[in-house]
Scaffold this motif. Sequence first.
Motif: not given
Length: 236
Positions: A134-143, A158-170, A188-193
Amino acid sequence: MKRIVAIGGGELRERTTLKIDEYIAALAKEHAGENRPNALFIPTASHDYMPYYNTFHKVYTGVFNIKTDVALTVYKEVDMEKMRAKFEKADVIYVGGGDTVFMMEHWKQSGLLPLIEDAYARGVPIAGLSAGAICWFSDIYTDSEMVNGAGEEKYLMYKGLNWLEGKISPHYGTRMLDFDKIVCYNAECAYGIEDNAALVIEDGKVLGSVLSGGKAWFIDCKDKTIQKTEIKPIEV
């Protein structure tokens, strides 16, 4: 081509991600050409926990015949010339799970981040699990607040490294309800893995998924209504 394989979670030791690891190994072999490939493992998020690397080595060398090395930076001063040589030899970089926020900050402080960025720019495939996904994305859902002992008992954005645009949760299977609320609240839109599933991203765009038991999702919320689309597996 810039490639990232983002794995939502799973257990290397129990080989629950083996189909994904097979895909990553194939990328490494493609990058190496006629040579035996090298994989560089980065365990920063687990504070350089060596048993984690040992497990990675057993899988990638024992199953896929890939040479492995490890980038240790947390408890020792970094010899940048030696570290740079490790990155230059790498045919794939694998970032382990753990404390995402600590990992990103430490990469910046230790000088590791520019080496990762350079490898990515050179076309070295990057793979990672959980924090490493998730760290590569702009917005990350983390513990990370729980992992680092700050006393929080919930996940945070949290804010990620912003290499890739979007919110994401592992680990989307266990964080789904709370993450969906955040996505829907902000329309918004997001990815859930989920665990044992991975997103494959090429040149900043999602190519598809690789599955080893889980699923990867695109989540869209309009007018307070959640719509989820399973990201189709790619042929491997």
